[in-house]
Design an enzyme around this catalytic site. Structure first.
Site, mmCIF file in Angstrom:
data_model
loop_
_atom_site.group_PDB
_atom_site.id
_atom_site.type_symbol
_atom_site.label_atom_id
_atom_site.label_comp_id
_atom_site.label_asym_id
_atom_site.label_seq_id
_atom_site.Cartn_x
_atom_site.Cartn_y
_atom_site.Cartn_z
ATOM 1 N N GLN B 127 0.829 -1.199 0.000
ATOM 2 C CA GLN B 127 0.000 0.000 0.000
ATOM 3 C C GLN B 127 0.867 1.253 0.000
ATOM 4 O OE1 GLN B 127 -1.801 0.839 3.795
ATOM 5 N NE2 GLN B 127 -3.732 1.431 2.878
ATOM 6 N N GLY B 128 0.763 2.065 -1.040
ATOM 7 C CA GLY B 128 1.548 3.298 -1.105
ATOM 8 C C GLY B 128 0.696 4.498 -0.732
ATOM 9 N N TYR B 129 0.501 4.674 0.560
ATOM 10 C CA TYR B 129 -0.358 5.768 1.042
ATOM 11 C C TYR B 129 0.453 6.819 1.786
ATOM 12 C CZ TYR B 129 -5.061 3.923 0.090
ATOM 13 O OH TYR B 129 -6.215 3.516 -0.489
ATOM 14 N N SER B 130 0.918 6.414 2.994
ATOM 15 C CA SER B 130 1.547 7.396 3.877
ATOM 16 C C SER B 130 2.866 7.902 3.302
ATOM 17 C CB SER B 130 1.814 6.769 5.236
ATOM 18 O OG SER B 130 0.613 6.451 5.869
ATOM 19 N N SER B 162 4.401 -1.841 4.256
ATOM 20 C CA SER B 162 4.709 -3.206 4.689
ATOM 21 C C SER B 162 4.649 -4.126 3.480
ATOM 22 C CB SER B 162 3.750 -3.674 5.780
ATOM 23 O OG SER B 162 2.461 -3.218 5.522
ATOM 24 N N GLU B 245 -9.999 -1.387 5.353
ATOM 25 C CA GLU B 245 -8.924 -1.547 6.333
ATOM 26 C C GLU B 245 -9.456 -1.408 7.754
ATOM 27 O OE1 GLU B 245 -5.587 1.166 6.041
ATOM 28 O OE2 GLU B 245 -4.338 -0.227 7.163
ATOM 29 N N SER B 377 -4.887 6.768 12.966
ATOM 30 C CA SER B 377 -4.575 6.669 14.401
ATOM 31 C C SER B 377 -5.829 6.934 15.234
ATOM 32 C CB SER B 377 -3.497 7.675 14.765
ATOM 33 O OG SER B 377 -4.037 8.983 14.665
#
Lengths: 364, 406
Positions: B127-130, B162, B245, B377
């Site tokens: 996953q290329g998000y943050s 990850s 998610e 979060s």
């Protein structure tokens, strides 16, 4: 599988909420609270008319023959409106005791009178449910003597059902010779705090149970579940009011609900509160349908709602600022109802200790 | 309230039990960290797909079993597999996040190309998000792509990716429309990890293991049709993924399982000769959490029933991650306290080997913080609950222009 309320249960709740909204304005509540007997005759008539008073009583004895889950649904609504009604003892615990430990003749005599609202029975335990007051009661033949503190729903009761330390239950006419009731000023003005002094009062022993202690625990657990449900309703009401207030109260040119300090608190409260409803439902359901889990669930529901209720009562009061602390808003009636429920029939620590014993984690 | 399964479900229960009895020995070991599925795991996955115990509701033309969604069936299958200690199949971000996203908003071609290989475990996604500068404020992503001769040319840096060190593909959120606003300028691209210009560097976490990566993208070329929905729709697509998610995190079944582990630990761990479960202070902490776990468990069943009936759960669903991750952390904290000083030796053995009990609890306890932070979060969850669930107004935002000037 379906986890949730049936249409009939939602309808029961709907019609009861209608009655409570109609009969129980804040002004009316203040009047009844001033007397402090935990009883409102007009409201009681309404509950009789809706069949709520005979909720658990079997149909052949003039009741509705419903289950404890239905009683929990009712209790949540009563708590939401802090209704002054002798529900936990008179409508749930006493009929349950009669149904579990009364002979056929005793049931035939008393249950129809409970269902019609003619007889209102208070319940008191002479030990075993985590009272902090005194209780010492002796039975001599059919005569009972002693002091009972912490009687539930005694304010307008015609009878008191005494649970003896051995688990047997004795029914005493509150207006008979040898029965003196002392009404104390109660923290929760919608529920009385009373003690009975018995001097050779005539008692009818319910002794058809195979195991009296099992019945006593079952009755106490049913009481715990409805007190938990009552707290759920009262806490939900306080939450709803705080949420509505946070959307209208303006400070620093913004409604306070747009500040994260308030928003996050409300988010935490709803996160605590919502799962409680499923816990209460299941705990109530288990009393009738899942005997092996019934005790743990009643004790844990009572303990957990005690904790969550206290947190919600405090933070929603804080959220109303100085007004929350005044008598003016009336929020304190809910705060005190939650506080009353927390201590009655075992505070959280006591309930958890008993839950530990039930699970075999308490051998010392 | 009817907690019994009807005949149709009892039949499925019997069928699954039979399958577990006859084939359970073929299951790969459950747990063991994130790895690329080995031969045994791929064979098991194949078997599950054949029987409809995996991807049960994904259309047949995309490699699924093609049955209509019935959450009770899924709950029964999950229940039977977990109580038998048998692997429920491959769980990774491609399967649980990208696949439902493609099925919801992707094109037919994209579904046909990616869903099958992903659910078979042949294609692994990350996953290329943050990004270092956009975590909670995901829409502030700076990684950008310009269009040149039918390709997106991507430049930027992603973090917390990850599985990136063994993934085949990445679903990537990046800025393509510089003239549009913060949210409207984003696009959702599908990027092969083998493309030149991708550099993956492991990121060691507080557990001491490299559970994440930093991924650097320098002039990475991706054909222009490797986009989900259209240019500028990236924020919408990313939120579809995030919805899936959130459902993964805070799972009440995990709490029930973990509570049982803590109870076992407290029965066998003693403090000066007394089992910790008999010591009032420890026991009361356990009982308090037990009450919370019970509430979460029945809340989960309620959500399941609502989903089965097609009812909206609203705020009730939004609270699951905040609630579940915090309770999980408190459970592992209790376990760490029960172990006391005996739990201080910390000797992780790496991804492939089993750790000793104390190390496992310490890793869980730290990893729980990762789960509290990841996927939005706790404070972001509180915003979501407050704003979407309770209808509270948003914080006033300063409108800052973002993205590179070209």
């Amino acid at each position: 599988m379906e986890f949730g309320l049936s249409n009939e249960q939602w309808m029961l709740e709907n019609s009861l909420r209608g009655l409570l909204e109609e009969k129980l304005s804040l002004e009316r509540l203040r009047k009844v609270a001033e007397i402090g007997s935990g009883f409102d005759a007009t409201l009681w008539e309404g509950l009789v008319a809706q069949g709520i008073v005979g909720l658990l009583v079997p149909e052949r004895f003039g009741g509705s023959g419903l289950a404890l889950l239905d009683a929990a649904v009712v209790a949540e609504s009563l708590g939401y409106h802090v209704a002054p009604a002798p529900f936990p003892a008179s409508v749930v615990m006493a009929p349950l005791a009669l149904m579990s430990a009364g002979s056929e003749a005793q049931q035939a005599k008393w249950l129809p009178k409970i269902a019609s609202g003619e007889v209102r029975i208070s319940v008191a335990f002479a030990g075993g449910v985590g009272q902090t007051g005194e209780a010492s009661v002796q039975l001599d033949g059919d005569q009972i003597s002693g002091l009972l503190t912490g009687a539930l729903d005694a304010g307008a009761a015609s009878h008191v059902l005494v649970f003896l330390p051995d688990g047997r239950a004795a029914l005493v006419d509150a207006h008979e010779m040898g029965v003196a009731i002392e009404m104390r000023g109660s923290l929760d003005r919608t529920r009385p705090v009373s003690s009975y002094e018995l001097n050779d009062a005539r008692a009818i022993i319910l002794d058809a149970a195979n195991d009296a202690r099992v019945v006593a625990a079952r009755v106490a657990d049913a009481g715990r579940v409805v007190l938990a449900a009552d707290t759920l309703g009262a806490a939900q009401s306080m939450f709803d009011r705080a949420l509505a207030y946070s959307k209208e109260r303006v400070q620093f040119n913004r409604v306070i609900g747009s500040f994260q300090g308030v928003k996050h608190t409300l988010a935490d409260l709803v996160t605590m509160l919502e799962p409680c409803r499923a816990l209460v439902w299941y705990a109530a359901h288990a009393q009738d349908a899942v005997p092996e889990e019934a005790r743990i669930l009643a004790l844990q529901a009572k303990a957990h709602l005690g904790e969550v209720g206290r947190e919600i009562a405090r933070l929603t009061t804080e959220m109303h600022g100085g007004m929350g602390f005044t008598d003016l808003l009336g929020l304190h009636y809910w705060f005190k109802r939650v506080a009353f429920n927390r201590q009655m029939l075992g505070a959280p620590e006591h309930c958890r200790q008993e839950a530990a014993a039930v699970q075999g984690w308490l051998t010392v | 309230m009817d907690l019994a399964y009807g005949p149709k479900y009892r039949a499925l229960q019997e069928e699954v039990r039979g399958f577990v009895r006859s084939h359970g020995h073929l299951s790969p070991r459950t747990g063991g960290g994130r790895k690329r599925p080995d031969k045994r795991a791929l064979a098991w996955q194949h078997l599950l797909l054949q029987h409809g115990y995996f991807a049960r509701n994904i259309p047949k033309e995309y490699g699924g079993f093609g049955l209509p969604l019935d959450v009770m069936e899924l709950a029964i299958i999950a229940d039977e597999f977990s109580s038998a200690g048998v692997s429920p199949g491959i769980m990774n971000q491609g399967i649980s996040m990208l696949v439902p996203t493609l099925l919801e908003v992707g094109s037919k071609e994209q579904c046909a190309k990616w869903v099958g290989p992903t659910i078979r475990g042949e294609v692994i996604w990350c996953q290329g998000y943050s990004e270092p500068g956009s975590g909670s404020d995901l829409a502030a992503a700076k990684t950008h792509a310009r269009v040149e001769d039918g390709h997106f040319i991507i430049n930027g840096q992603k973090i917390w990716t990850s599985s990136a060190h063994f993934a085949d593909m990445m679903f990537l959120l990046c800025r393509t429309e510089t003239e549009k606003g913060k949210h409207g300028g984003l696009s959702y691209l599908l990027v092969p990890m083998s493309a030149p210009g991708i550099d993956v560097r492991p990121l060691v976490t507080m557990t001491g293991r490299a559970e994440f990566n930093e991924t650097f993208l320098t002039d990475v070329r991706v054909p222009i049709d490797q986009i989900v929905m259209r240019r500028g729709d990236g924020w919408h697509v990313a939120n579809v993924t995030l919805k899936y998610e959130r459902l993964l995190l805070g799972d009440p079944n995990k709490l029930t399982y973990r509570l049982a582990r803590v109870i076992e630990l407290m029965k066998k761990t003693s403090l000066e000769g007394v089992p910790t479960i008999q010591i009032p202070e420890y026991r009361d902490r356990l009982l308090r959490i037990q009450g919370e776990v019970l509430a979460s468990k029945f809340h989960g069943l309620r959500l399941l029933s609502e989903q089965a009936k097609g009812e909206e759960s609203g705020v009730r669903r939004l609270i699951v991650k905040l609630n579940g991750t915090m309770i999980a952390y408190r459970l592992s904290s209790l376990a760490v306290d029960v172990l006391g000083a005996a739990g201080l030796p910390y000797e992780p053995k790496g991804e492939a080997l089993e750790d000793d009990e104390a190390t496992t609890w310490q890793i869980d306890n730290m990893y729980d913080i990762g789960l509290i932070i990841g996927g939005g979060s706790s404070n972001i969850q509180r915003n979501i609950i407050g704003e979407r669930g309770l209808g509270l107004p948003r914080e006033p935002t300063a409108d800052i222009k973002l993205g590179p000037k070209e």
